[in-house]
Design a protein around this motif. Structure first.
Motif, PDB file in Angstrom:
ATOM      1  N   ASN A   8      -5.628 -69.791 -19.035  1.00  0.00           N
ATOM      2  CA  ASN A   8      -6.963 -69.273 -18.867  1.00  0.00           C
ATOM      3  C   ASN A   8      -7.673 -70.434 -17.530  1.00  0.00           C
ATOM      4  O   ASN A   8      -8.128 -69.612 -16.753  1.00  0.00           O
ATOM      5  N   ALA A   9      -7.423 -71.528 -17.792  1.00  0.00           N
ATOM      6  CA  ALA A   9      -8.122 -72.521 -16.842  1.00  0.00           C
ATOM      7  C   ALA A   9      -7.472 -72.338 -15.483  1.00  0.00           C
ATOM      8  O   ALA A   9      -7.987 -72.182 -14.489  1.00  0.00           O
ATOM      9  N   ALA A  10      -6.088 -72.046 -15.643  1.00  0.00           N
ATOM     10  CA  ALA A  10      -5.280 -71.909 -14.287  1.00  0.00           C
ATOM     11  C   ALA A  10      -5.742 -70.381 -13.773  1.00  0.00           C
ATOM     12  O   ALA A  10      -5.864 -70.812 -12.419  1.00  0.00           O
ATOM     13  N   GLU A  11      -6.094 -69.366 -14.420  1.00  0.00           N
ATOM     14  CA  GLU A  11      -6.320 -68.222 -13.915  1.00  0.00           C
ATOM     15  C   GLU A  11      -7.739 -68.335 -13.256  1.00  0.00           C
ATOM     16  O   GLU A  11      -8.112 -67.713 -12.287  1.00  0.00           O
ATOM     17  N   ILE A  12      -8.651 -69.234 -14.040  1.00  0.00           N
ATOM     18  CA  ILE A  12      -9.883 -69.297 -13.436  1.00  0.00           C
ATOM     19  C   ILE A  12      -9.898 -70.107 -12.014  1.00  0.00           C
ATOM     20  O   ILE A  12     -10.802 -69.874 -11.021  1.00  0.00           O
ATOM     21  N   PHE A  13      -9.235 -71.301 -12.090  1.00  0.00           N
ATOM     22  CA  PHE A  13      -8.857 -72.003 -10.605  1.00  0.00           C
ATOM     23  C   PHE A  13      -8.418 -70.970  -9.709  1.00  0.00           C
ATOM     24  O   PHE A  13      -8.665 -71.014  -8.512  1.00  0.00           O
ATOM     25  N   GLN A  14      -7.433 -70.192 -10.089  1.00  0.00           N
ATOM     26  CA  GLN A  14      -6.871 -69.452  -8.764  1.00  0.00           C
ATOM     27  C   GLN A  14      -7.806 -68.356  -8.465  1.00  0.00           C
ATOM     28  O   GLN A  14      -8.095 -68.009  -7.290  1.00  0.00           O
ATOM     29  N   ARG A  15      -8.744 -67.686  -9.220  1.00  0.00           N
ATOM     30  CA  ARG A  15      -9.808 -66.734  -9.043  1.00  0.00           C
ATOM     31  C   ARG A  15     -10.804 -67.702  -8.230  1.00  0.00           C
ATOM     32  O   ARG A  15     -11.490 -67.071  -7.202  1.00  0.00           O
ATOM     33  N   ALA A  55     -20.397 -65.071  -2.812  1.00  0.00           N
ATOM     34  CA  ALA A  55     -19.529 -66.328  -2.938  1.00  0.00           C
ATOM     35  C   ALA A  55     -20.162 -67.212  -4.100  1.00  0.00           C
ATOM     36  O   ALA A  55     -19.441 -67.693  -5.204  1.00  0.00           O
ATOM     37  N   VAL A  56     -21.287 -67.358  -4.045  1.00  0.00           N
ATOM     38  CA  VAL A  56     -22.242 -68.303  -4.906  1.00  0.00           C
ATOM     39  C   VAL A  56     -21.981 -67.623  -6.193  1.00  0.00           C
ATOM     40  O   VAL A  56     -21.859 -68.372  -7.226  1.00  0.00           O
ATOM     41  N   ARG A  57     -22.401 -66.278  -6.421  1.00  0.00           N
ATOM     42  CA  ARG A  57     -22.702 -65.641  -7.482  1.00  0.00           C
ATOM     43  C   ARG A  57     -21.093 -65.665  -8.194  1.00  0.00           C
ATOM     44  O   ARG A  57     -21.129 -65.744  -9.438  1.00  0.00           O
ATOM     45  N   LYS A  58     -20.099 -65.490  -7.653  1.00  0.00           N
ATOM     46  CA  LYS A  58     -18.741 -65.554  -8.200  1.00  0.00           C
ATOM     47  C   LYS A  58     -18.399 -66.823  -8.732  1.00  0.00           C
ATOM     48  O   LYS A  58     -17.842 -66.839  -9.625  1.00  0.00           O
ATOM     49  N   THR A  59     -18.621 -67.882  -7.782  1.00  0.00           N
ATOM     50  CA  THR A  59     -18.484 -69.123  -8.280  1.00  0.00           C
ATOM     51  C   THR A  59     -19.211 -69.459  -9.746  1.00  0.00           C
ATOM     52  O   THR A  59     -18.510 -69.988 -10.744  1.00  0.00           O
ATOM     53  N   LEU A  60     -20.426 -69.103  -9.707  1.00  0.00           N
ATOM     54  CA  LEU A  60     -21.154 -69.466 -10.967  1.00  0.00           C
ATOM     55  C   LEU A  60     -20.653 -68.623 -12.081  1.00  0.00           C
ATOM     56  O   LEU A  60     -20.791 -69.376 -13.229  1.00  0.00           O
ATOM     57  N   GLU A  65     -17.307 -68.918 -17.069  1.00  0.00           N
ATOM     58  CA  GLU A  65     -16.160 -68.457 -17.648  1.00  0.00           C
ATOM     59  C   GLU A  65     -15.210 -69.771 -18.302  1.00  0.00           C
ATOM     60  O   GLU A  65     -14.819 -69.859 -19.175  1.00  0.00           O
ATOM     61  N   ALA A  66     -15.512 -70.818 -17.408  1.00  0.00           N
ATOM     62  CA  ALA A  66     -14.757 -71.974 -17.693  1.00  0.00           C
ATOM     63  C   ALA A  66     -15.668 -72.669 -18.828  1.00  0.00           C
ATOM     64  O   ALA A  66     -14.766 -73.272 -19.732  1.00  0.00           O
ATOM     65  N   ILE A  67     -16.670 -72.748 -18.952  1.00  0.00           N
ATOM     66  CA  ILE A  67     -17.210 -73.049 -20.080  1.00  0.00           C
ATOM     67  C   ILE A  67     -16.986 -72.329 -21.334  1.00  0.00           C
ATOM     68  O   ILE A  67     -16.585 -73.081 -22.321  1.00  0.00           O
ATOM     69  N   ASP A  68     -16.881 -71.028 -21.239  1.00  0.00           N
ATOM     70  CA  ASP A  68     -16.445 -70.297 -22.445  1.00  0.00           C
ATOM     71  C   ASP A  68     -14.944 -70.521 -22.947  1.00  0.00           C
ATOM     72  O   ASP A  68     -14.689 -70.697 -23.980  1.00  0.00           O
ATOM     73  N   THR A  69     -14.093 -70.931 -21.888  1.00  0.00           N
ATOM     74  CA  THR A  69     -12.667 -71.095 -22.293  1.00  0.00           C
ATOM     75  C   THR A  69     -12.608 -72.391 -22.914  1.00  0.00           C
ATOM     76  O   THR A  69     -11.785 -72.688 -23.822  1.00  0.00           O
ATOM     77  N   ILE A  70     -13.491 -73.525 -22.561  1.00  0.00           N
ATOM     78  CA  ILE A  70     -13.542 -74.798 -23.047  1.00  0.00           C
ATOM     79  C   ILE A  70     -13.908 -74.675 -24.502  1.00  0.00           C
ATOM     80  O   ILE A  70     -13.314 -75.410 -25.440  1.00  0.00           O
ATOM     81  N   GLU A  71     -14.978 -73.926 -24.852  1.00  0.00           N
ATOM     82  CA  GLU A  71     -15.590 -73.845 -26.083  1.00  0.00           C
ATOM     83  C   GLU A  71     -14.723 -72.865 -27.063  1.00  0.00           C
ATOM     84  O   GLU A  71     -14.811 -73.260 -28.266  1.00  0.00           O
ATOM     85  N   SER A  72     -13.764 -72.157 -26.470  1.00  0.00           N
ATOM     86  CA  SER A  72     -12.967 -71.271 -27.338  1.00  0.00           C
ATOM     87  C   SER A  72     -11.863 -72.003 -27.713  1.00  0.00           C
ATOM     88  O   SER A  72     -11.157 -71.420 -28.540  1.00  0.00           O
ATOM     89  N   ASP A  73     -11.829 -73.327 -27.248  1.00  0.00           N
ATOM     90  CA  ASP A  73     -10.297 -74.031 -28.127  1.00  0.00           C
ATOM     91  C   ASP A  73     -10.571 -74.330 -29.336  1.00  0.00           C
ATOM     92  O   ASP A  73     -11.509 -75.164 -29.844  1.00  0.00           O
TER      93      ASP A  73
END
Length: 167
Positions: A8-15, A55-60, A65-73
């Motif tokens: 998930n993190a790799a996908e987020i970074f790719q996006r 670009a700012v909207r998508k980045t935020l 989403e990255a926070i959700d990924t970390i929390e879902s661990d």
């Protein structure tokens, strides 16, 4: 992090890289078009603001989403899980604050763009001599010394021939 979350993190970074690439490509295209026809400065300014806003909207969104990924661990122990929730909550608050600040900045930039454009039109119509107005739109002619200002004298059309001041 679990193996699934690494994916998930790799996908987020790719996006995230894709968002930045799209933004830069749109900016390059807009500047190329402006170079072909400088009379579309207003349109280019608005397009660039819209591109940046998106670009700012998508980045935020990706940061959320990255926070959700970390929390879902699910591999976190109970004490770390509480810390993860606290830091996630603080990070979300920071993202929300930045989103509001960015929104206000873009709103101001849009209103400035409208008034700036009108001001430049008035200025170029009434205040600028034709030679300067032409230079602003086309750039100085090759080898045209009349558009250069001497730092020493502050006068146009003269080259700086003064020697450096002795200390």
């Amino acid at each position: 992090m679990t193996q699934s979350n690494y994916g998930n993190a790799a996908e987020i970074f790719q996006r995230w890289f894709t968002v930045n690439e799209e933004f830069l490509n749109a900016s390059i295209h807009a500047l190329e078009e402006l170079g072909k026809d400088p009379s579309h400065l207003d349109d280019t300014y608005r397009k660039e603001l819209q591109n940046a806003r998106e670009a700012v909207r998508k980045t935020l969104e990706l940061e959320r989403e990255a926070i959700d990924t970390i929390e879902s661990d699910s591999g976190c122990t109970l004490p770390l899980n509480g810390l993860t929730e606290l830091t996630g909550s603080m990070a979300r608050s920071g993202i929300d604050l930045r989103a509001r600040l960015w929104e206000a900045w873009f709103d101001q930039a849009e209103s400035l763009g409208s008034s700036l454009s009108r001001s430049l039109q008035v200025l170029s119509t009434f205040a600028l001599p034709p030679s300067i107005d032409k230079t602003m739109h086309n750039g100085p002619a090759q080898g045209d010394l009349s558009a250069q200002t001497s730092p020493a004298s502050g006068r146009q059309g003269q080259q700086n021939t003064s020697a450096p001041a002795a200390r």
